[in-house]
Design a protein around this motif. Structure first.
Motif, PDB file in Angstrom:
ATOM      1  N   ASN A 173       1.040   4.384  -2.990  1.00 16.39           N
ATOM      2  CA  ASN A 173       0.814   5.801  -2.662  1.00 16.39           C
ATOM      3  C   ASN A 173       2.101   6.624  -2.668  1.00 16.39           C
ATOM      4  OD1 ASN A 173      -2.119   5.869  -2.008  1.00 16.39           O
ATOM      5  ND2 ASN A 173      -1.478   4.291  -0.555  1.00 16.39           N
TER       6      ASN A 173
ATOM      7  N   GLU B 285       2.860  12.858   1.770  1.00 17.94           N
ATOM      8  CA  GLU B 285       2.350  13.220   3.100  1.00 17.94           C
ATOM      9  C   GLU B 285       1.719  12.027   3.830  1.00 17.94           C
ATOM     10  OE1 GLU B 285      -0.870  13.835   0.097  1.00 17.94           O
ATOM     11  OE2 GLU B 285       1.183  14.514   0.223  1.00 17.94           O
ATOM     12  N   THR B 286       1.352  10.965   3.120  1.00 19.22           N
ATOM     13  CA  THR B 286       0.724   9.791   3.755  1.00 19.22           C
ATOM     14  C   THR B 286       1.705   8.645   3.976  1.00 19.22           C
ATOM     15  OG1 THR B 286       0.067   8.837   1.637  1.00 19.22           O
ATOM     16  CG2 THR B 286      -1.502  10.335   2.698  1.00 19.22           C
ATOM     17  N   LEU B 287       2.922   8.770   3.456  1.00 20.44           N
ATOM     18  CA  LEU B 287       3.863   7.653   3.536  1.00 20.44           C
ATOM     19  C   LEU B 287       4.231   7.278   4.965  1.00 20.44           C
ATOM     20  CD1 LEU B 287       6.286   8.307   0.546  1.00 20.44           C
ATOM     21  CD2 LEU B 287       4.319   6.781   0.679  1.00 20.44           C
TER      22      LEU B 287
ATOM     23  N   GLU C 270       2.511   7.553   7.768  1.00 18.61           N
ATOM     24  CA  GLU C 270       1.409   6.828   8.408  1.00 18.61           C
ATOM     25  C   GLU C 270       1.286   5.414   7.861  1.00 18.61           C
ATOM     26  OE1 GLU C 270      -2.120   9.103   7.825  1.00 18.61           O
ATOM     27  OE2 GLU C 270      -1.255  10.898   8.746  1.00 18.61           O
ATOM     28  N   LEU C 271       1.426   5.281   6.542  1.00 23.06           N
ATOM     29  CA  LEU C 271       1.291   3.963   5.925  1.00 23.06           C
ATOM     30  C   LEU C 271       2.424   3.018   6.342  1.00 23.06           C
ATOM     31  CD1 LEU C 271       0.150   5.008   2.337  1.00 23.06           C
ATOM     32  CD2 LEU C 271      -1.239   3.920   4.109  1.00 23.06           C
TER      33      LEU C 271
ATOM     34  N   HIS D  99       0.833  -1.210   0.000  1.00 27.96           N
ATOM     35  CA  HIS D  99       0.000   0.000   0.000  1.00 27.96           C
ATOM     36  C   HIS D  99       0.869   1.262   0.000  1.00 27.96           C
ATOM     37  CE1 HIS D  99      -3.869  -1.911   0.234  1.00 27.96           C
ATOM     38  NE2 HIS D  99      -3.462  -2.663   1.249  1.00 27.96           N
ATOM     39  N   VAL D 100       2.020   1.190   0.664  1.00 30.50           N
ATOM     40  CA  VAL D 100       2.951   2.331   0.633  1.00 30.50           C
ATOM     41  C   VAL D 100       3.409   2.576  -0.805  1.00 30.50           C
ATOM     42  CG1 VAL D 100       5.253   3.120   1.332  1.00 30.50           C
ATOM     43  CG2 VAL D 100       3.730   2.063   3.017  1.00 30.50           C
TER      44      VAL D 100
ATOM     45  N   LYS E  43       1.874  10.346  -3.041  1.00 25.64           N
ATOM     46  CA  LYS E  43       1.349  11.168  -1.933  1.00 25.64           C
ATOM     47  C   LYS E  43       2.324  11.093  -0.755  1.00 25.64           C
ATOM     48  CE  LYS E  43      -3.262   9.631  -3.172  1.00 25.64           C
ATOM     49  NZ  LYS E  43      -4.356   8.788  -2.695  1.00 25.64           N
TER      50      LYS E  43
END
Length: 112
Positions: A26, A31-33, A35-36, A22-23, A29
């Motif tokens: 994404n 900014e979400t790495l 958290e993932l 999932h990382v 993006k």
């Protein structure tokens, strides 16, 4: 339970791999790495934690209880066999006491 204690960390690793996939999905993006990636590694933590806090201790307790019950049943069968063979009560007591660990033999009551 012992088998689950062995499988749990592997399941956690599989969760981590899926999370890292999932990382990779994404990467566009940034900014979400964080958290993932954190969520992905939490799967490993849960796998190892569940193995060492739940599964393996439960397996050890069940094994210990089973071993103690088997020893008690063996002692019971030995006593019944001796009584059935007509062995004197004093000899039966001595024989059964010899089968009990010394730490536990001291706590046996003398019944006359």
């Amino acid at each position: 339970f012992t088998a689950m204690g062995g499988y749990a960390p592997t399941i956690g690793i599989i969760g981590t791999v899926i999370g890292l996939i999932h990382v990779l999905e994404n990467l566009n993006k940034p900014e979400t790495l964080g958290e993932l990636i954190a969520a992905a590694f939490v799967a490993t933590l849960w796998g190892v934690l569940s193995a060492n806090v739940f599964w393996l201790p439960m397996a050890a307790k069940i094994t210990r209880t089973s071993d103690l019950q088997a020893a008690q049943m063996n002692l019971l069968v030995e006593g019944i066999s001796e009584i059935q063979a007509g062995t004197s009560p004093r000899t039966v007591r001595q024989k059964l006491t010899s089968l009990v660990p010394p730490s536990e033999a001291a706590s046996l009551r003398v019944v006359s």
